[in-house]
Write a protein that holds these residues in place. Sequence first.
Motif, PDB file in Angstrom:
ATOM      1  N   ILE A  54      45.185 -25.612   3.131  1.00  0.00           N
ATOM      2  CA  ILE A  54      45.060 -25.736   4.802  1.00  0.00           C
ATOM      3  C   ILE A  54      43.766 -24.497   4.998  1.00  0.00           C
ATOM      4  N   ALA A  55      44.424 -23.181   4.246  1.00  0.00           N
ATOM      5  CA  ALA A  55      44.385 -21.655   5.026  1.00  0.00           C
ATOM      6  C   ALA A  55      43.232 -21.018   4.369  1.00  0.00           C
ATOM      7  N   LYS A  56      43.219 -21.614   3.271  1.00  0.00           N
ATOM      8  CA  LYS A  56      41.802 -20.790   2.481  1.00  0.00           C
ATOM      9  C   LYS A  56      40.502 -20.739   2.740  1.00  0.00           C
ATOM     10  N   PRO A  57      39.598 -20.129   2.408  1.00  0.00           N
ATOM     11  CA  PRO A  57      38.428 -19.877   3.450  1.00  0.00           C
ATOM     12  C   PRO A  57      37.654 -20.927   2.653  1.00  0.00           C
ATOM     13  N   LYS A  58      36.564 -21.035   3.407  1.00  0.00           N
ATOM     14  CA  LYS A  58      35.382 -22.232   2.223  1.00  0.00           C
ATOM     15  C   LYS A  58      34.205 -21.253   1.625  1.00  0.00           C
ATOM     16  N   GLN A  59      33.895 -20.501   1.909  1.00  0.00           N
ATOM     17  CA  GLN A  59      33.528 -19.648   1.089  1.00  0.00           C
ATOM     18  C   GLN A  59      33.579 -19.622  -0.177  1.00  0.00           C
ATOM     19  N   PRO A  60      33.466 -19.165  -1.363  1.00  0.00           N
ATOM     20  CA  PRO A  60      33.279 -18.663  -2.403  1.00  0.00           C
ATOM     21  C   PRO A  60      34.498 -17.089  -2.348  1.00  0.00           C
ATOM     22  N   ILE A  61      35.415 -16.848  -3.165  1.00  0.00           N
ATOM     23  CA  ILE A  61      35.625 -15.351  -3.128  1.00  0.00           C
ATOM     24  C   ILE A  61      34.771 -14.645  -3.678  1.00  0.00           C
ATOM     25  N   GLY A  62      33.880 -13.625  -3.020  1.00  0.00           N
ATOM     26  CA  GLY A  62      33.194 -13.408  -3.766  1.00  0.00           C
ATOM     27  C   GLY A  62      33.758 -11.422  -3.933  1.00  0.00           C
ATOM     28  N   ILE A  63      34.543 -11.710  -5.231  1.00  0.00           N
ATOM     29  CA  ILE A  63      34.558 -10.028  -6.230  1.00  0.00           C
ATOM     30  C   ILE A  63      34.138 -10.180  -7.308  1.00  0.00           C
ATOM     31  N   PRO A  64      33.586  -9.139  -7.992  1.00  0.00           N
ATOM     32  CA  PRO A  64      33.353  -9.308  -9.223  1.00  0.00           C
ATOM     33  C   PRO A  64      34.557  -9.017  -9.997  1.00  0.00           C
ATOM     34  N   VAL A  65      33.729  -9.877 -11.622  1.00  0.00           N
ATOM     35  CA  VAL A  65      35.186 -10.375 -12.583  1.00  0.00           C
ATOM     36  C   VAL A  65      35.891 -10.010 -12.859  1.00  0.00           C
ATOM     37  N   ASP A  66      34.658  -8.355 -13.207  1.00  0.00           N
ATOM     38  CA  ASP A  66      36.118  -7.675 -13.883  1.00  0.00           C
ATOM     39  C   ASP A  66      36.729  -6.582 -12.248  1.00  0.00           C
ATOM     40  N   THR A  67      36.605  -6.796 -11.995  1.00  0.00           N
ATOM     41  CA  THR A  67      37.188  -5.842 -10.651  1.00  0.00           C
ATOM     42  C   THR A  67      38.257  -5.500 -10.945  1.00  0.00           C
ATOM     43  N   PHE A  68      39.911  -6.337 -11.258  1.00  0.00           N
ATOM     44  CA  PHE A  68      40.900  -5.449 -12.003  1.00  0.00           C
ATOM     45  C   PHE A  68      41.559  -5.330 -13.129  1.00  0.00           C
ATOM     46  N   LYS A  69      40.272  -5.892 -14.081  1.00  0.00           N
ATOM     47  CA  LYS A  69      40.972  -4.751 -15.104  1.00  0.00           C
ATOM     48  C   LYS A  69      40.610  -3.614 -15.403  1.00  0.00           C
ATOM     49  N   GLU A  70      39.427  -3.610 -14.307  1.00  0.00           N
ATOM     50  CA  GLU A  70      39.149  -2.028 -14.300  1.00  0.00           C
ATOM     51  C   GLU A  70      40.022  -1.410 -13.505  1.00  0.00           C
ATOM     52  N   GLU A  71      40.591  -1.332 -12.380  1.00  0.00           N
ATOM     53  CA  GLU A  71      41.908  -1.210 -12.054  1.00  0.00           C
ATOM     54  C   GLU A  71      42.939  -0.877 -12.729  1.00  0.00           C
TER      55      GLU A  71
END
Length: 487
Positions: free
Chosen positions: A254-271
Amino acid sequence: MLKDRKVLGVLVFVIIGLIIALFKPFAGLQPMGHLMLATVIIALGMWVFRPGNLPFLAGGSVILCGGLAILFAFQNYLINPATQKAYTSADLYSTIANGFVSSAVWTLIPALYFGFVLQKTGLGKRVAYMVLKSFTPSWASMALSWLIIGVALSALTPSITVRIAIVIPIAMGIVEACKLEYRSKGAAFVTLLAWGMCVFPGTGWLTGSLSGPIMQGFLPPELKPLATFDAWFQILALPWFVVTILYAVLAFLIAKPKQPIGIPVDTFKEEYKKLGSMTRDEIITLVVLLGSLVLFATERIHGIPTPATALGALFILIATGIIKGPEINTGINWDVVMFFGVTVGLSALFRFAQIAGWFEPLIRPTILNLAHSPLAFMIIFTLGLFVIRFIDVPWGFTTAALTAVVLIPVFNDFHIHPLVASMAYLAAINFFLLGYQQPWILMAEGMTGNKGWAPSHITLFGLIYTVSVFIAILVSLPYWRAIGVIQ
């Protein structure tokens, strides 16, 4: 202007309390009961509005001091049914302090320190990033990640405050990394989904949230032995698992945005890499918390009570230096401890002041008529408590303390286990449609700087939660019947 409204709100509660105390409008309620009820209403006003960030202890002091004065004033009229003599001063003191000597509070205090060390050592953040880096970023993987993180952190600490303190900053980091507009649909999806996973999953076991020991404390003495860790998990794990899953799934649909998530693949791995290797403190904390969880779950085998396990774990954390001496005072919010101690003691106070005895006949016929049908009882009882939550703001604890007495005839006459009925209270504690109903929402809003969601998003996600609760009750009824906790 806001401060003025808060002061005005407290004055309204004070006026209502004074009217009850002076005019004694409730037929059948003794003068002592009127005075005690007035005292609680005045304290409730302080808890609801908290002008100038008034501590919870202020309202608690009103109840403790006022209650003690009232009981002493009517001491000669109070007869102990066991001895047929007037209650002693020791009886009165023990009644006022009942909440502070209950096992619920002595489970709560170590639990709050568990949350403190989870945050202090960085273990909570490590767990969160370990999960997030395991999936390719997408809205679906985001929902799944928050679900796993919520369950994992609930297993490590019952403190929702700590879970929110760990998760919400990460959620806001995701909002900014995705370049989502503040208070937009996308920002609300990320942050309110993360918030829900901090709050709901742990309700399914006794030490997974503070609601467990608190609800255990509200149960009448005759029913407390039924609220063991094993029984809680057996009866309530399924419905809260369903609530959690449905909340995540419906939010995604119901509440997710229509556009794709815009975040680089390695973001969380780097964090995650930035956290480095696990430290000694993290390892000790992980071992202690997981060991405590195992002992909680196997209490029936070894016989060590949950409070004893929790206090033993706290001792190890202090002895190993994870918790330093000065942090005993500063590591947890003692104002919250005082609040819970007072509210847990309300059940005994209401019984002593004869409020429970006066109130029970007023609601008993309705409750018992509903109890002929477990489905009708659970649906209508839960709905009624939801409605009450619009005015009984501090988690509905006052209502729980006042009405818990009806669980005795519901159990004795209709064989509905008190923990089944507790599902209604727990659902009401977690309920929200408006921001003011949930202190955890107010906390998270402060952490996001009011950038996470708009009021309309709170209502939408509150409706998602409400639908999830009633579906969970419907799903759980056949299971409860199969395990013999309802007829």
